[in-house]
Design an enzyme around this catalytic site. Structure first.
Site, PDB file in Angstrom:
ATOM      1  CG  ASP A 207      -0.193  -0.171   2.557  1.00 42.62           C
ATOM      2  OD1 ASP A 207       0.980  -0.635   2.554  1.00 42.62           O
ATOM      3  OD2 ASP A 207      -0.759   0.171   3.610  1.00 42.62           O
ATOM      4  CG  HIS A 439       6.653   0.191  10.572  1.00 46.77           C
ATOM      5  ND1 HIS A 439       6.438  -0.301  11.830  1.00 46.77           N
ATOM      6  CD2 HIS A 439       6.503   1.531  10.668  1.00 46.77           C
ATOM      7  CE1 HIS A 439       6.152   0.696  12.661  1.00 46.77           C
ATOM      8  NE2 HIS A 439       6.186   1.824  11.982  1.00 46.77           N
TER       9      HIS A 439
HETATM   10  O1  LIG Z   1      -1.940   4.325  11.010  1.00 42.02           O
HETATM   11  C1  LIG Z   1      -0.736   4.362  11.169  1.00 42.02           C
HETATM   12  N1  LIG Z   1      -0.213   5.041  12.215  1.00 42.02           N
HETATM   13  C2  LIG Z   1       1.089   5.131  12.429  1.00 42.02           C
HETATM   14  O2  LIG Z   1       1.530   5.751  13.375  1.00 42.02           O
HETATM   15  C3  LIG Z   1       1.942   4.460  11.494  1.00 42.02           C
HETATM   16  N2  LIG Z   1       3.252   4.353  11.413  1.00 42.02           N
HETATM   17  C4  LIG Z   1       3.507   3.586  10.339  1.00 42.02           C
HETATM   18  N3  LIG Z   1       2.363   3.228   9.761  1.00 42.02           N
HETATM   19  C5  LIG Z   1       2.172   2.370   8.591  1.00 42.02           C
HETATM   20  O3  LIG Z   1       1.504   1.210   9.037  1.00 42.02           O
HETATM   21  C6  LIG Z   1       2.371   0.071   9.018  1.00 42.02           C
HETATM   22  C7  LIG Z   1       2.928  -0.188  10.407  1.00 42.02           C
HETATM   23  O4  LIG Z   1       1.932  -0.317  11.319  1.00 42.02           O
HETATM   24  C8  LIG Z   1       3.445   0.430   8.040  1.00 42.02           C
HETATM   25  O5  LIG Z   1       3.059  -0.079   6.774  1.00 42.02           O
HETATM   26  C9  LIG Z   1       3.491   1.926   8.028  1.00 42.02           C
HETATM   27  O6  LIG Z   1       3.625   2.434   6.722  1.00 42.02           O
HETATM   28  C10 LIG Z   1       1.376   3.754  10.455  1.00 42.02           C
HETATM   29  N4  LIG Z   1       0.063   3.701  10.284  1.00 42.02           N
END
Ligand SMILES: O=c1[nH]c(=O)c2ncn([C@@H]3O[C@H](CO)[C@@H](O)[C@H]3O)c2[nH]1
Length: 515
Positions: A207, A439
């Site tokens: 995504d 991540h």
């Molecule tokens: O909704 C989110 N809040 C976050 O803080 C956050 N930080 C990273 N990400 C994305 O979600 C996945 C990790 O939980 C990774 O694919 C990040 O791109 C986030 N998504």
């Protein structure tokens, strides 16, 4: 090991009504209430829908070792080529002489007909590919079925692998240059190779997303793997934009030969109220850089169809690296329940195991994006490796490393240093840190080099209702509970618990800077 850093995200800027109610503008599907979804999910995910393979325990033995494996209708047939024998150096036992395997081989119409007759009806569907010529890979896909038949001259190619699996059960293999196999009621096969160092085939379900872009470029720079396709999903952005970004990233990389299959625009339960994390990645998902529209187009097949097709084409060989909500994977399982056995492995970025989430204290973003799909995948029986934020929050790229990237001549590093600014500023706001969590690159590296992490094995269920919707709960199976639970008889998965964070960061930086 860097200690786990965690801060709750509950009152971050993304947790607002606008995002909660956002909808993919390209979707015209009737919305469903969350509660009815949850009820239907329970029905759809009841005992009956779980795929259980009936097995009996039998012992498989060989002259070198004894292994206890669960197999169906086991019947071991040690096969020794009577024509060409030689001595095993260590054991001094007679073993078949191994001739080098030709890169390709062909079989005639008559031979083909002869083989068809001898194979039991159950195994016929796999065996009867239309293939008349084959290379090493396709031989391995078929050969195990024919091991006991001398006419197939199995010695010529069985030298290349040790273990043969049917439905995930070991039914034979080669030992000390002697080989054996059984013909059970098999309809599918899985093989592992020990001597072939071919790159692992990877499909990235993504995504994009800034850290997705990092993971995709990292994958393209990793000789241990071959990216055979991308599938797209909502999460960081809506699916339409995820597809556009996936195509754009492949154009930047000069890899438009890699197909992109567009994934679902709605959740597994057909909900259209999707949560996207544009506040983490920018409204375009790539740090608000206004990149041009890609020229390339996605393939006609949906992500789920593409996943099923590829798993059928390369049984047991494909690793799916799932970097977003698990909707496409659950849909692939729905489309073809045998997908769980045909897919080699699913390495997923998701879950918050024994730590707080990053959407709210209970839930990590990818699991929160589609908890029903996640529960299906975790309990599907597929070979699943989950890399949660309990691990990825230990892998931090620092400000200074961003500066190095910006100064690098590397194509990917230059591109990423621009889009990473947005990701860094989000982390400064949300976590008060001068760095970012890697991540997606970390999860990708779990597929590239599993030994960068350690794992525990147990059953994972996902909460689908209430304030803990999206919670991933791991059961280590160390207690026999008095009452039956929702964890009873569920297949286990592997969950990453520790990571060599400095090694991961170094690998990410090295590969992206030298691009
Ligand atoms: O909704 C989110 N809040 C976050 O803080 C956050 N930080 C990273 N990400 C994305 O979600 C996945 C990790 O939980 C990774 O694919 C990040 O791109 C986030 N998504």
């Amino acid at each position: 090991m860097v200690p786990n850093v965690f801060k709750s995200d509950t009152d971050g800027p993304w947790f607002n009504a606008e995002n909660q109610n956002a909808q993919d503008p390209s979707v015209e599907v009737e919305n469903r209430e969350d509660d009815s979804s949850a009820k239907k999910f329970k029905d759809a995910n009841g005992e009956e829908s779980n795929i259980e393979i009936e097995t009996v325990e039998k012992t498989m033995s060989s002259n070198a070792e004894q292994t206890t494996d669960k197999v169906e209708e086991v019947e071991i047939s040690p096969i020794v080529d009577p024509v060409d024998e030689t001595k095993n150096e260590e054991t001094q036992e007679s073993v078949p002489a191994i001739e080098p395997m030709p890169e390709t081989a062909t079989r005639s119409e008559e031979e083909d007909e002869g083989w068809r007759k001898e194979i039991s009806p159950e195994v016929r569907p796999l065996w009867l590919g239309e293939t008349k010529a084959w290379d090493r890979n396709t031989i391995i896909g078929f050969s195990f079925l024919y091991v006991p038949h001398h006419r197939f001259q199995s010695t010529k190619f069985l030298q290349d692998f040790q273990d043969v699996f049917i439905l995930g059960q070991r039914i034979g293999g080669s030992l000390n240059n002697q080989w054996f196999a059984t013909l059970g009621g098999a309809t599918e096969a899985r093989t592992t190779s020990t001597s072939m160092a071919e790159p692992k085939k990877i499909i990235i379900d993504t995504d994009p997303g800034i850290d997705d872009a990092m993971a995709i470029f990292l994958a393209l720079r990793s000789p241990e793997i071959t990216v055979i396709g991308l599938t797209t999903i909502y999460g960081n952005v809506y699916t339409t934009l995820a597809t556009r970004n996936a195509l754009h990233l492949l154009e930047v990389a000069g890899r438009t030969d890699i197909p992109v299959a567009e994934g679902s625009h709605v959740s597994y339960m057909k909900a259209t109220k999707l949560r996207v994390a544009d506040f983490v990645h920018g409204v375009d998902g790539l740090g608000n850089q206004n990149f041009p529209q890609p020229k390339s187009k996605p393939i006609e097949k949906s992500a789920a169809e593409y996943l099923v097709d590829q798993a059928n084409l390369y049984p047991g060989e494909i690793t799916v690296v799932a970097l977003g909500p698990l909707t496409n994977i659950a849909l692939a399982i729905q489309l073809d329940p045998t997908f769980t056995k045909k897919i080699g492995q699913i390495v997923l970025l998701g879950g918050a195991f024994a730590v707080n989430g990053n959407v709210n204290p209970a839930s990590e973003a990818n699991i929160f994006g589609d908890p029903e799909a996640a529960d299906i995948v975790f309990t599907s029986g597929a070979d699943v490796v989950a890399v949660g934020i309990n691990v990825t929050h230990q892998v931090i790229m620092k400000d200074s490393e961003l500066e190095n990237m910006a100064e690098s001549e590397g194509k990917f590093a230059k591109y990423l240093s621009k889009i990473l600014d947005y990701y860094f500023s989000y982390h400064r706001d949300a976590y008060s840190m001068n760095g970012v969590y890697l991540h997606d690159p970390t999860a990708l590296l779990a597929a590239v080099n599993p030994s960068l992490m350690t794992y525990t094995e147990g059953i994972v269920r996902v909460q689908t209702t209430g304030i803990t919707r999206g919670l991933t709960l791991f059961f280590n199976k160390q207690k026999r509970f008095n009452e039956a639970t929702e964890w009873n008889n569920k297949p286990t998965v592997k969950v990453a618990v520790t990571v060599d964070a400095p090694a991961v960061v170094k690998l990410v930086m090295d590969r992206l800077m030298n691009s």
